[in-house]
Design an enzyme around this catalytic site. Sequence first.
Site, short mmCIF file in Angstrom:
data_model
loop_
_atom_site.label_atom_id
_atom_site.label_comp_id
_atom_site.label_asym_id
_atom_site.label_seq_id
_atom_site.Cartn_x
_atom_site.Cartn_y
_atom_site.Cartn_z
CE LYS A 191 -60.18 -49.50 16.17
NZ LYS A 191 -61.19 -48.67 15.51
CE LYS A 244 -62.65 -52.58 15.80
NZ LYS A 244 -62.99 -51.28 15.24
#
Length: 322
Positions: A191, A244
């Site tokens: 992330k 992500k």
Amino acid sequence: MERLRRLRRTAAIRDLVRENHVRADDLIYPLFVAAGNDSVTPVESMPGVSQYTVDRLSEVIDRVVSAGVKAVLLFGIPDHKDEQGSGAWDEEGPVCRAIRAIKARAPGLVVIADVCLCEYTSHGHCGLVHDGSILNDATLPLLAKSAVAYARAGADIVAPSDMMDGRVAAIRAALDASGFVDVAVMSYSAKFASAYYGPFRDAAGSAPQFGDRRTYQMDPANGREALREVAADVAEGADFIIAKPALAYLDVLARTCDVCDLPVVAYNVSGEYAMVKAAAANGWIDERRVVLENLLAMKRAGARMIITYHALDAAEWIHEER
Ligand code: PB1
């Protein structure tokens, strides 16, 4: 001469040789659940996305089920915030109440609860703050306590999005100690400190009130470092790995899928969604074709499933094309 076009000659041959597909089963729909009653509040920067109070969830849950989408990911919008983010583990808060309501209405739906403090803290960071620093170790028990609250409410999966070191192990241990050995952990492992989260922060009111998330979310320049994050979460007991954002990070997604045997989840984030919706609203792109092509790109990169705000539209389009 190699005649590669032989296998493109007809639609039927193209269907036979197609390497990747997007199915409704692949899609996870993020949902914003708000405190209060009887309101559905559209999110201006995410056309088609709204905040729902728990008593109004049935209308969207019914659409999720009829679209054939199998899972939702819940984000809470509390009516109060504090330095600790205590709303995160409130068993009468919007997320716990939503889990119970969804399980009652659609018992077969997989309910995933995001675990983080940023929606609940007055400073908007994902962890406790002291003298301007985000306290990693002191945050872990609060994340663990929140995960246990969601499991107790009936969540099938908890998804820590905080990026604190060691949070997967802390959450796994707390779930097991509380008897929730079958509740899975879907960790946001790769992330990044991305500019693509703006619309989400509008929707969740979770923008940091000072500084940014660069001391805990990854540097967008570091693709290989993501593999260390993935390895750490696998070692700590994650059941799923999230990469992500997705569209601007397909290289990271592909590398993660090459090295990780756990199901890898692509998170098609709010900024990626908002860009498509804005261009479509201006008539500059064919929304349906672009959305399905974007989701196919994430599958081609190796994602087993995709968290996306396009999920309901995409599932309905996929059914129409059958
Ligand atoms: O769609 C999105 O932009 C998702 C944003 C994501 C939610 N998991 C984080 C964005 C942020 O860093 O503010 C929330 C982090 N807990």
